[in-house]
Design a protein around this motif. Sequence first.
Motif, short mmCIF file in Angstrom:
data_model
loop_
_atom_site.label_atom_id
_atom_site.label_comp_id
_atom_site.label_asym_id
_atom_site.label_seq_id
_atom_site.Cartn_x
_atom_site.Cartn_y
_atom_site.Cartn_z
N UNK A 23 -12.04 8.02 8.41
CA UNK A 23 -12.43 7.49 7.12
C UNK A 23 -11.91 6.07 6.99
N UNK A 24 -12.78 5.15 6.62
CA UNK A 24 -12.36 3.78 6.35
C UNK A 24 -11.92 3.72 4.89
N UNK A 25 -10.63 3.53 4.67
CA UNK A 25 -10.11 3.50 3.31
C UNK A 25 -10.34 2.17 2.63
N UNK A 26 -10.17 1.09 3.40
CA UNK A 26 -10.32 -0.22 2.78
C UNK A 26 -10.44 -1.30 3.85
N UNK A 27 -11.23 -2.31 3.53
CA UNK A 27 -11.35 -3.51 4.37
C UNK A 27 -10.95 -4.70 3.51
N UNK A 28 -9.98 -5.47 3.98
CA UNK A 28 -9.40 -6.54 3.18
C UNK A 28 -9.58 -7.88 3.89
N UNK A 29 -10.00 -8.88 3.16
CA UNK A 29 -10.05 -10.24 3.67
C UNK A 29 -8.64 -10.81 3.59
N UNK A 54 8.96 -15.83 17.15
CA UNK A 54 7.54 -16.15 16.98
C UNK A 54 6.81 -14.88 16.57
N UNK A 55 7.11 -14.42 15.36
CA UNK A 55 6.66 -13.09 14.93
C UNK A 55 5.87 -13.20 13.62
N UNK A 56 4.83 -14.01 13.66
CA UNK A 56 3.98 -14.15 12.49
C UNK A 56 3.30 -12.85 12.09
N UNK A 57 3.25 -11.88 13.01
CA UNK A 57 2.64 -10.58 12.73
C UNK A 57 3.55 -9.70 11.88
N UNK A 58 4.83 -10.06 11.76
CA UNK A 58 5.76 -9.23 10.98
C UNK A 58 5.62 -9.53 9.50
N UNK A 59 5.52 -8.49 8.70
CA UNK A 59 5.39 -8.64 7.25
C UNK A 59 6.72 -8.31 6.59
N UNK A 60 7.39 -9.32 6.09
CA UNK A 60 8.72 -9.14 5.53
C UNK A 60 8.72 -8.32 4.25
N UNK A 61 7.57 -8.23 3.59
CA UNK A 61 7.47 -7.47 2.34
C UNK A 61 6.98 -6.04 2.56
N UNK A 62 6.67 -5.70 3.79
CA UNK A 62 6.10 -4.39 4.05
C UNK A 62 4.60 -4.41 3.83
N UNK A 63 3.94 -3.39 4.32
CA UNK A 63 2.47 -3.38 4.29
C UNK A 63 1.96 -2.90 2.94
N UNK A 64 1.24 -3.74 2.19
CA UNK A 64 0.77 -3.34 0.86
C UNK A 64 -0.21 -2.17 0.90
N UNK A 65 -0.96 -2.03 2.00
CA UNK A 65 -1.91 -0.93 2.05
C UNK A 65 -1.22 0.42 2.20
N UNK A 66 -0.07 0.45 2.85
CA UNK A 66 0.68 1.71 2.92
C UNK A 66 1.16 2.09 1.52
N UNK A 118 -11.37 -16.47 10.28
CA UNK A 118 -11.45 -15.28 9.44
C UNK A 118 -10.42 -14.27 9.92
N UNK A 119 -10.04 -13.38 9.02
CA UNK A 119 -8.97 -12.42 9.33
C UNK A 119 -9.22 -11.17 8.48
N UNK A 120 -9.80 -10.16 9.09
CA UNK A 120 -10.08 -8.92 8.38
C UNK A 120 -9.06 -7.87 8.75
N UNK A 121 -8.60 -7.17 7.76
CA UNK A 121 -7.68 -6.06 7.98
C UNK A 121 -8.37 -4.80 7.48
N UNK A 122 -8.41 -3.79 8.35
CA UNK A 122 -9.12 -2.55 8.02
C UNK A 122 -8.17 -1.38 8.14
N UNK A 123 -8.14 -0.56 7.10
CA UNK A 123 -7.26 0.60 7.10
C UNK A 123 -8.10 1.87 7.28
N UNK A 124 -7.76 2.65 8.31
CA UNK A 124 -8.45 3.89 8.60
C UNK A 124 -7.51 5.07 8.41
N UNK A 125 -8.07 6.16 7.97
CA UNK A 125 -7.36 7.43 8.03
C UNK A 125 -8.00 8.26 9.11
N UNK A 145 9.69 -2.80 7.80
CA UNK A 145 10.52 -2.21 6.76
C UNK A 145 9.92 -0.93 6.21
N UNK A 146 8.66 -0.62 6.54
CA UNK A 146 8.08 0.63 6.10
C UNK A 146 8.89 1.83 6.61
#
Length: 233
Positions: A203-209, A37-49, A222-229, A74-75
Amino acid sequence: MESSSDTFGKDDSADAKLQESRVVTEEEWLQKWETNNIGFHNEQGHPLLKKYMDIFLDGRSGLKIFFPLCGKTIEMKWLADMGHQVVGVEISESALKDFFTEQKLSFSEEPIPGIPGKLLKSTTGNISLYCCSIFDFTSTITGKFDAIWDRGSLVAVNPCDRERLVTIAEIYALLMLRATLRPPFYVPDSEVKRLFGKSCDITCLEKVDGLAERPKKWGLDYFWEVLYMLVLK
């Protein structure tokens, strides 16, 4: 890129407060892995990385990179293949073994000196995954890191444990990227500031819907993903 500002509204902050008393037990996390039950796992890797890899590495080679609550992301393979030293921590042994199996990597097992758990290490020597509690993991085990890629440990740990997680991150990291997601625990921008603002430049690099089909199946509107440095001051 933009300086970090509160990218969430008042309703989101109220939503975060409602979750403060919620607790996900270690047994529940282990059960998720055992039942797949691992819907949080991204089989393609994280596109923001991938997108911000140059910023993350900052022209450096041979880094020692930490993956807290790594699962089987997989990252880790991406960065190891680029010549970096990868260290991960994950409570689920099945997740770590799945990583090596799916990436077709052979590995050895050995105990971790001083704490409960075991170390699963690739035979190439550049991927070391510790099966233990993140809160048992100390700098005496591996020393300091050059960078952290944290896809979601801040939203995975219980709100009452965030301060402990931040302490670990500040001891280890010279640079970190952190992506905060909607489930299981909502972390508004103001919380990131509260936890890291005194010790890090944020620094907020990107916020993705990210409201795709999978989050909709979780019952999310809703599902927001935010990438910080975050860089230590």
